[in-house]
Design an enzyme around this catalytic site. Structure first.
Site, PDB file in Angstrom:
ATOM      1  N   GLY A 156      46.356  17.506  42.235  1.00  0.00           N
ATOM      2  CA  GLY A 156      47.126  16.705  43.237  1.00  0.00           C
ATOM      3  C   GLY A 156      47.505  15.362  42.814  1.00  0.00           C
ATOM      4  CB  CYS A 157      49.822  13.009  44.123  1.00  0.00           C
ATOM      5  SG  CYS A 157      49.298  13.275  45.978  1.00  0.00           S
TER       6      CYS A 157
END
Ligand SMILES: NC(=O)C1=CN([C@@H]2O[C@H](COP(=O)(O)OP(=O)(O)OC[C@H]3O[C@@H](n4cnc5c(N)ncnc54)[C@H](OP(=O)(O)O)[C@@H]3O)[C@@H](O)[C@H]2O)C=CC1
Ligand SMILES: CC(=O)N[C@@H](CCC(=O)OP(=O)(O)O)C(=O)O
Length: 344
Positions: free
Chosen positions: A147-148
């Site tokens: 994920g970011c």
């Protein structure tokens, strides 16, 4: 390299296309959408005119798409990659999933936090935070791309955990994301008037990136780690700034902290160390696969404060996915990823 993208109409799908247009070895063989099948991608994203005239097919053609591909990127909302992933590997292609379905070693953690059954438990997926899991990525068939928020936060704290310089359970992370992090589909929370001229925390003590950060930092530490993670939505299109706090173990010096970052990252092209006292900014990483890291020591409180900046759509998603593709296929890791950041 024959490449396909499932979910090419989303922001990360678009970003894969943008990056792969300058990849010397990648050829796009198929792109999919369920809602816009038959349309040309350049009708949906006019900025891609003259780069792509591919038409969108849909997942009914997944078997043919997979059979014609060396690698398939899945850029769908979480919960949708597992069934697609099974079909793709059965046809002999590799999978890089940009969502969360393949990120957890223990699929019960996924089931608990995502409130969904995991339907591909037998997949031997590798967590694709490239700098930390490169060896595993090299031989992976399925990569769960991180994920970011997690990419920015794990990269910020990994050196200090690895060198055992911080109290493992003292870590607090305060991160801010641009609105593209929420994807392209319409929603009240990403509505212009809701976001503009406002900053808001959300999902405090419950965001699903918490267990992902704990998994990676716990693996480095060799023991379970619990953290606090608070995300914020801010009125920019792209970018994540993650501010991470940890209490230094007794006797740890500033020089040891400096050495921890340089020893882990000095050979890493995509990590730019701004040093002790450095101030990363999302503007300096925008459009690029870089992660900028700076750190500070507050001797009054004995805490270290690490700040990292990435572009959520690039190092936080599509760029890291291309980096993983390069590693999986034995290509030069930077191929397709050497554009300087967009500035201003
Ligand atoms: N945005 C970001 O910064 C980041 C996103 N991610 C993850 O990457 C994945 C994609 O994100 P993003 O590109 O932002 O998302 P978007 O919402 O922008 O796009 C989602 C894509 O999935 C397709 N889609 C939506 N619902 C369904 C469905 N029920 N069945 C099949 N296809 C569907 C859409 O296609 P269509 O409607 O045309 O059929 C579209 O192509 C997500 O898992 C996200 O969490 C990871 C890191 C960062
Ligand atoms: C601003 C915003 O809404 N961001 C998203 C995270 C984007 C991301 O990385 O999500 P995945 O883990 O699903 O891939 C969120 O908080 O849910």
């Amino acid at each position: 390299m024959k490449v396909s993208i499932i979910g090419a109409t989303g922001y990360t799908g678009e970003e894969l296309l943008r990056l792969l247009s300058s990849h010397p070895q990648a050829e796009i063989v198929a792109i999919t959408s369920e809602s816009q099948t038959g349309a040309a991608i350049s009708e949906i994203y006019p900025h891609l005119q003259k780069f792509y005239d591919n038409k969108l097919v849909n997942m009914q053609q997944l078997d043919e798409v997979a059979a014609a591909s060396d690698v398939v990127f899945i850029a769908l909302p979480h919960g949708h990659a597992m069934e697609a992933g099974k079909k793709i590997v059965a046809k002999g292609a590799k999978v890089i999933d940009l969502g969360a379905d393949y990120r957890f070693r223990d699929t019960s953690v996924y089931e608990k936090w995502y409130k969904l059954p995991h339907t591909h438990k037998e997949a031997k997926a590798v967590y694709g935070l490239t700098e930390l899991y490169r060896k595993e990525v090299q031989s992976a068939t399925i990569v769960g791309n991180p994920g970011c928020y997690t990419t920015a936060s794990i990269l910020a704290m990994a050196p200090l955990i690895k060198l055992q310089l911080v109290e493992e359970n003292s870590i607090m992370i305060d991160a801010k994301s641009g609105v593209s992090g929420a994807g392209r589909s319409l929603g009240l929370n990403s509505h212009f008037t809701e976001v503009f001229e406002s900053v808001k925390a959300y999902n405090i003590a419950g965001h699903r990136h918490t267990p992902e950060i704990e998994q990676a930092l716990g693996e480095i530490a060799g023991k379970e780690i619990l953290i606090n993670f608070t995300p914020h939505l801010i009125p920019i299109a792209r970018g994540i700034l993650s501010t991470c706090y940890g209490t230094l173990k007794s006797g740890v010096t500033a020089a040891q902290v400096d050495d921890a970052f340089s020893s882990l990252y000095q050979e890493e092209y995509f990590i730019r160390l701004l040093g002790r006292g450095g101030y990363p900014a999302t503007k300096n990483t925008r459009g690029s696969n870089f992660c900028d890291i700076g750190w500070h020591i507050d001797s009054r409180t004995n805490r270290v404060i690490v700040v990292s900046a990435i572009d959520n759509l690039v190092k936080g998603a599509a760029g890291q996915a291309v980096q993983n593709m390069n590693v999986m296929f034995g290509l030069e890791e930077q191929l397709g990823l050497t554009q300087p950041p967009l500035y201003p």
